[in-house]
Design a protein around this motif. Structure first.
Motif, PDB file in Angstrom:
ATOM      1  N   THR A 108     -13.117   5.760   3.198  1.00 31.38           N
ATOM      2  CA  THR A 108     -12.189   6.269   2.196  1.00 31.38           C
ATOM      3  C   THR A 108     -12.787   6.125   0.806  1.00 31.38           C
ATOM      4  O   THR A 108     -12.709   7.044  -0.023  1.00 31.38           O
ATOM      5  N   ALA A 109     -13.385   4.972   0.569  1.00 33.47           N
ATOM      6  CA  ALA A 109     -13.997   4.743  -0.740  1.00 33.47           C
ATOM      7  C   ALA A 109     -15.026   5.828  -1.021  1.00 33.47           C
ATOM      8  O   ALA A 109     -15.047   6.421  -2.112  1.00 33.47           O
ATOM      9  N   ILE A 134      -4.171  -6.243  -4.133  1.00 32.56           N
ATOM     10  CA  ILE A 134      -5.252  -6.768  -3.279  1.00 32.56           C
ATOM     11  C   ILE A 134      -5.777  -8.098  -3.786  1.00 32.56           C
ATOM     12  O   ILE A 134      -6.499  -8.787  -3.094  1.00 32.56           O
ATOM     13  N   TYR A 162     -11.536   0.045  -3.349  1.00 30.60           N
ATOM     14  CA  TYR A 162     -11.710  -0.094  -1.907  1.00 30.60           C
ATOM     15  C   TYR A 162     -12.974  -0.872  -1.571  1.00 30.60           C
ATOM     16  O   TYR A 162     -12.973  -1.738  -0.697  1.00 30.60           O
ATOM     17  N   TYR A 191       0.839  -1.209   0.000  1.00 31.87           N
ATOM     18  CA  TYR A 191       0.000   0.000   0.000  1.00 31.87           C
ATOM     19  C   TYR A 191       0.863   1.243   0.000  1.00 31.87           C
ATOM     20  O   TYR A 191       0.579   2.224  -0.674  1.00 31.87           O
ATOM     21  N   TYR A 244      -4.763  -2.456  -7.180  1.00 36.07           N
ATOM     22  CA  TYR A 244      -5.743  -3.501  -7.506  1.00 36.07           C
ATOM     23  C   TYR A 244      -5.077  -4.868  -7.537  1.00 36.07           C
ATOM     24  O   TYR A 244      -5.573  -5.851  -6.977  1.00 36.07           O
ATOM     25  N   VAL A 267     -12.046   1.686   5.436  1.00 42.94           N
ATOM     26  CA  VAL A 267     -11.915   1.485   3.990  1.00 42.94           C
ATOM     27  C   VAL A 267     -13.148   2.030   3.274  1.00 42.94           C
ATOM     28  O   VAL A 267     -13.050   2.726   2.265  1.00 42.94           O
ATOM     29  N   LEU A 287     -10.341   4.123  -7.806  1.00 41.37           N
ATOM     30  CA  LEU A 287      -9.780   3.785  -6.508  1.00 41.37           C
ATOM     31  C   LEU A 287     -10.903   3.487  -5.510  1.00 41.37           C
ATOM     32  O   LEU A 287     -10.819   2.533  -4.732  1.00 41.37           O
ATOM     33  N   GLY A 288     -11.934   4.309  -5.568  1.00 45.92           N
ATOM     34  CA  GLY A 288     -13.077   4.073  -4.692  1.00 45.92           C
ATOM     35  C   GLY A 288     -13.679   2.707  -4.929  1.00 45.92           C
ATOM     36  O   GLY A 288     -13.994   1.961  -3.982  1.00 45.92           O
ATOM     37  N   MET A 343     -12.486  -4.442  -2.267  1.00 41.69           N
ATOM     38  CA  MET A 343     -11.605  -5.042  -1.289  1.00 41.69           C
ATOM     39  C   MET A 343     -12.379  -5.561  -0.085  1.00 41.69           C
ATOM     40  O   MET A 343     -12.108  -6.647   0.408  1.00 41.69           O
TER      41      MET A 343
END
Lengths: 135, 494, 493
Positions: B212-213, A58, B184, A17, A55, B209, B180-181, B187
């Motif tokens: 943040t997303a 993860i 997250y 990260y 990406y 998380v 990116l959102g 994830m």
């Protein structure tokens, strides 16, 4: 686990990260702060790549293998982010292509690819136009 | 066939985008016809989808018959079916209009490719509206954006290149933030389907998380809709692009962005999230207020009509966000109505500007003196659009402001009522300045009576259709309101 | 009370809109164009009159045209109150139509087609205001009236005219959006409806503070009523051609303003509510201030039209004061003064226009001896002026009489003082004109031969002057109509 352990874990255990974040910030900085349009594009690519790496990282499963049908593939990495990023890479390449095309065209018209110089040229021209129109 | 409309509505545009360059080898008219046909087909399918949704509820279409959450799902409820119809309709009108306008404003060899890119642009917008899959949303967002950069850059003025580049940089930041959102969210939930996310997320609302997303989503999408203070790409992009581009972008692109914001805030995340976890609405309300006032005030300062309209768009985005952020039923109706209104009004106004550019080639407000005589019909359309922007009753502009004002009172935040009214007044100021020039100022030097120099009929008709719809929906607002009401109920359902 | 459904009020509104189209297409043929105006005016008046017998029978005519959105309808209702305004505006339109022809042609004005079109729209809007059944409908037509009179005010298109017209629009549109719309939104929020109901809709829906706020917003938002300090648009609008000043700024626009005030006071707030909070008294004193100050300012004007404009500002506040007394006689005075002042003031404006066309004079100080050159015109002026002052047997006397009665009923004796003082002031600024016209010698270099304006102008102004006399003797009819309104809003008490 001691406090140091927690912090070490926080820094080292999530190193991927940190790499992503570092890259992102570098790219972001270049996009915003650089005057040279090509450097902006380079920054943009670094910025996007950082997200791609995020990406991919993860999708890694601890001890997993490549996600293919295989007799030893009991645990395998998540293939979906890979697929997503494949698409995102295509997008990123297209954006870069368009951006480069724009820069070429800008260079042809303005003879420079420094943003501040271009804006200055625009401003000068606008003033000239206003004078011509007699306002 | 009808069962596949949910996907065909987008595919037909993509196919048309591919055909356009081919038939462009015959001549430019053929490519224009193809583009129009594609948009028309898409519009008709969108209408059919909307009527099905209103009759029998939500439509869920599985791409390749893969069941969600694993496959990509296209889902239609009253909200996006409504936006879908709106986008495809405006796209069709602008496509019809484009023929004459492009001949004047573009180099001939760029016209056919323009149509192809235009179709891609519209396809991207429609895809953003249709999809129920977050990653798919990102892909369509980028399709629209890339097409948008190109559409802006083909403008004849050299400033358009830099405008496009600035937009590209901002747009890419926005899209990457959204990406990116999505990452997250994936994830923590392992899914990309909106409905599935809506089911899984409530348990995770307090996860860092997820927070943040949400932050990345909000910032990314507010760049796309040019919410103050992230608006700096918009004025130049609108002002230096060809008229067709300015119109389609002003009328649809930011609206679809607003739709996406609503979707993320109220479907992916539930209203509860905004109420109990992140008080993002406070921030949005604050920004919306500044956007409304700053957009209007900056518009007054402009001497170029396109820039004036662009700044006014920034203010109008504030209205939409205001309604969303009020988080109540009336506010949501107001926002959705304003999405409709703004598409019609701003679309119509930009088409008028295109007609002026076509005939006279200027966009300076001071040059407009005497246009009322030369282009009576076009200027009538402008007047209608302007009145609607001011929010005179019996135009659509009034309807949404009415709802937004009631919503503010309903939420106990009366102080937004003066904001709305003051911005209406400022809007009146900057539009009246133009109208005075058009109709009432005398020309300094006696020009020879040139008679009527109207825009060609192909440009006049779309302009007029949009202007008249401003009145039609202002008088018979019940239908769109009923749709907006259903949508609001669905969105705010707990 | 019987209620019948009829589209007649809608037709009364639409007839002049139809005329707009006809006027527009026959712009090349002035005679045809003007006949459309006159035909439309006649039809409009006959529609209004045709509704009168039913109204006098105590019937109410209602019609819902369409629903814009849930809760907001365009709907019409004809009641005795509406009749006051509708009758005045529609009859005076006919007269003005003739006057316009004389004025516009003699003055060789440009853009006459646009002028007549906007004029017709303005009359539609005035009818719409008169017949509106709810606040929303009223607001719509109120805004239409502001917008469509802008081209009329800016008619000359000189920088001066544009400046005046911008002031005009800024005040009217600005105040209506900033204050009136806010008041309407608040009303809807608290009352849940915008319907005009005798006795009000706001009672018991909100705290007194909120109701006071709404009331202030309404009064500030109705700038057309010319209550100070929102009266500035009216003198500014005097750059318009005189027929516009006459019909619109003595009748349609300003009466639309006071009519709206009356409607809001009686049908949104209600007499009881306002009495309870004491807002009526506050309004009465604010408007009294306007009466006095505007009269004083009128004395200082040398331009005849400006003097008339300030006189209008002062007279409008009579209507507001009268209704704010909230007593039976006060309301009566307010209603009949809407009609009586209209006849008086339109006569005065007609005279100003006739003097401008015949003698090219606009200043009060130039009027010495003009009574010998234009006897009919100046006699009409004298009649109008007497009515303004309130001398019997001219109609203005009746409204002042009832207003004084109303003040006594409401125990607001200072208002009587205001009436007396303002009557004196009225005399101070009108009588010198009359005196100069008839008793001062004609200036050197001008012949004392009779030199009247065209008949198109003189006949209408004599007609309206005659009307002032008729209204005095027809007062039982007016009082009867007013009594019906009073009964409905006060519940017969």
């Amino acid at each position: 686990m001691s406090d140091y352990g927690v912090i070490t874990e926080f820094i080292l255990g999530k190193y991927h990260y940190w790499i992503c974040i570092a890259l992102m910030v570098v790219g972001f900085y270049a996009m915003i702060a650089k005057e040279n349009l090509l450097k902006k594009i380079i920054g943009m690519n670094i910025f996007q790549t950082a997200v791609f790496l995020f990406y991919i990282s993860i999708s890694k499963v601890h001890g997993g293998t490549a996600p293919i049908t295989w007799e030893h593939a009991v645990i395998y990495d998540n293939p979906l982010p890979h697929v997503l990023i494949l698409t995102a890479i295509v997008v990123s390449v297209s954006v870069t292509a368009v951006a480069l095309a724009l820069v070429i065209e800008i260079y042809r018209t303005y003879d420079t690819i420094e943003e501040n110089e271009i804006l200055e040229l625009n401003r000068v021209e606008e003033e000239k136009n206003l004078e011509l129109a007699g306002r | 066939m009808i069962a596949h409309f949910p996907i065909l509505v987008i595919v037909v545009l993509l196919v048309a985008a591919a055909i356009v360059p081919l038939v462009g080898r015959i001549n430019r008219t053929a490519s224009w016809l193809t583009a129009c046909a594609g948009c028309l087909a898409s519009f008709l399918m969108a209408v059919s989808i909307l009527s099905t949704v209103l009759d029998s509820g939500r439509i869920s279409y599985w791409l390749g018959n893969w069941a969600p959450p694993f496959g990509i799902e296209y889902a239609y409820d009253p909200l996006n079916a409504f936006v879908l119809v709106l986008v495809s309709f405006v796209a069709f009108m602008v496509a019809v209009y484009a023929r004459d306008s492009l001949e004047k404003e573009l180099d001939p060899h760029r016209i056919t490719p323009f149509y192809a890119v235009y179709m891609l642009f519209v396809a991207g917008l429609m895809g953003m509206v249709a999809t129920a899959d977050l990653f798919n949303l990102y892909v369509f967002l980028e399709i629209t954006s890339i097409a948008g950069y190109v559409l802006i850059a083909v403008g004849r003025k050299r400033e358009s290149l830099m405008a496009s580049f600035t937009y590209l940089v901002m747009g890419t930041i926005a899209a990457t933030f959204v990406l990116l959102g999505i990452g997250y969210l994936y994830m923590v939930t392992g899914t990309l389907n909106m409905a599935d996310l809506a089911r899984l997320l409530p348990d995770l609302y307090h996860s860092k998380v997820v927070l943040t997303a949400f932050a990345f989503f909000t910032v990314g999408l507010t760049i796309k809709i040019a919410l103050f203070p992230l608006h700096n790409w918009l004025p130049n992009a609108y002002a230096f692009a060809p008229s067709v581009t300015s119109t389609i972008m002003a009328a649809t692109a930011t609206k679809v962005g607003a739709y996406a914001l609503i979707r993320v805030m109220f479907t992916v995340f539930q209203p509860e999230f905004e109420i109990t976890v992140v008080h993002v609405t406070q921030v949005l309300l604050f920004l919306a207020t500044i956007a409304i006032l700053a957009g209007s005030i900056l518009a007054v300062a402009q001497t170029d009509i396109k820039k004036m309209l662009a700044y006014s768009s920034i203010g109008q985005i504030g209205y939409i966000v205001l309604g969303v952020a009020l988080m109540n039923h009336l506010g949501m109706i107001g926002s959705i109505m304003h999405i409709l209104n703004h598409a019609l009004m701003k679309g119509g106004l930009f088409l008028v500007v295109g007609a002026i550019v076509y005939r006279h080639g200027f966009t300076h407000i001071q040059d407009f003196v005497g246009l009322g005589r030369k282009m009576p019909f076009t200027m009538a359309a402008f007047t209608i659009g302007a009145l609607s922007m001011i929010g005179v009753p019996l135009t659509v502009g009034f309807v949404s402001k009415w709802y937004l004002a009631l919503a503010s009172l309903d939420a106990g935040m009366w102080y937004f009522v003066p904001v709305l009214l003051i911005s209406s007044l400022i809007t009146a100021v900057y539009f009246w300045r133009v109208i005075d020039n058009i109709y009432f100022k005398k020309t300094e030097k006696e020009e020879p009576a040139t008679g009527i120099q109207e825009a060609p009929i192909g440009m006049l008709v779309p302009t007029f259709v949009l202007a008249l719809l401003c009145i039609v929906f202002g008088i018979f607002a019940s239908f769109p309101i009923s749709v907006a009401e259903q949508a609001a109920t669905l969105l705010l359902m707990r | 009370m019987e209620i019948i459904q009829s589209a007649a009020p809608l037709y009364a509104v639409l007839v002049s809109l139809l005329a707009v189209v006809l006027i527009g297409v026959s712009g090349r043929n002035p005679n045809l164009r003007e006949s459309w105006t006159i035909i439309a005016a006649l039809i409009k008046f006959s529609i209004v009159v045709s509704m009168l017998p039913k109204i006098l029978d105590g019937t109410i005519i209602e019609y819902t045209a369409f629903s814009v959105m849930p809760g907001l309808d365009i709907a019409f209702r004809v009641d005795p109150l509406a009749m006051f305004f509708a009758l005045t505006a529609s009859l005076l339109w006919i007269v003005t139509a003739f006057y316009c022809i004389g004025y516009m042609r003699a003055g060789k004005e440009k853009n006459q087609t646009r002028f007549y079109m906007c004029f017709a729209v303005a009359l539609s809007a005035a009818m719409g205001i008169a017949f509106s059944a709810n606040l929303f409908t009223l607001f719509v037509f109120y805004e239409v009236l502001s917008l469509c009179t802008y081209p009329l005010v800016v008619h000359k298109q000189t920088p001066e005219a544009i400046k005046g017209a911008r002031t005009y629009l800024f005040y009217l549109l600005g105040s209506s959006i900033a204050f009136q719309l806010a008041a309407i939104i608040l009303t809807y929020h608290y009352a849940g409806t915008l319907e005009f109901v005798a006795g009000g809709i706001l009672a018991g829906t909100a705290s007194n503070g909120v109701i006071t706020l709404i009331f202030i917003l309404f009064i500030a938002g109705i700038a057309k009523a010319g209550i100070m300090p929102l009266h500035i648009w009216l003198p500014a609008a005097m750059v318009a051609p005189t027929p516009v000043s006459a019909l619109l700024h003595a009748v349609a626009v300003v009466k639309a303003g006071v009519f709206t005030v009356v409607k809001v006071v009686l049908f949104v707030f209600g007499v009881d509510l306002l009495k309870e909070i004491g807002l009526g008294m506050a309004l009465a004193y604010v408007a009294s201030f306007t009466i006095i100050v505007a009269s004083i300012m009128a004395m200082r004007q040398d331009n005849l039209k400006a003097r008339l404009a300030y006189s209008t500002v002062s007279q409008l506040s009579y209507i507001v004061v009268a209704v704010a007394l909230l007593s039976a006689s006060g309301i009566t005075a307010s209603l009949i003064h809407i009609m009586i002042h209209a006849y008086g003031k339109i006569t005065l404006f007609f005279v100003a226009g006739a003097i401008y066309i015949a003698a090219h004079k606009t200043k009060v100080s130039e009027l010495d001896g003009i009574g010998r050159q234009m006897p009919f015109t100046m006699i009409a002026f004298t009649i109008g002026a007497f009515s303004m002052i309130g001398v019997p047997p001219f109609a203005g006397f009746i409204s002042k009489w009832y207003m004084a009665l109303g003040a006594i009923e409401a125990n607001m004796y200072p208002i009587i003082g205001v009436i007396i003082l303002s009557s004196i002031l009225n005399a101070c600024y009108f009588m010198p004109i009359v005196y100069a016209a008839f008793f001062k010698p004609v200036p050197l270099g001008e012949s004392a031969k009779m030199h009247e304006a065209p008949a198109h102008m003189v006949v209408p102004l004599c007609f309206t002057a005659f009307g002032v006399l008729v209204l005095f003797f027809a007062s039982p009819f007016l009082l009867n109509l007013a009594r019906m309104v009073v009964t409905s809003v006060t519940g017969g008490s």
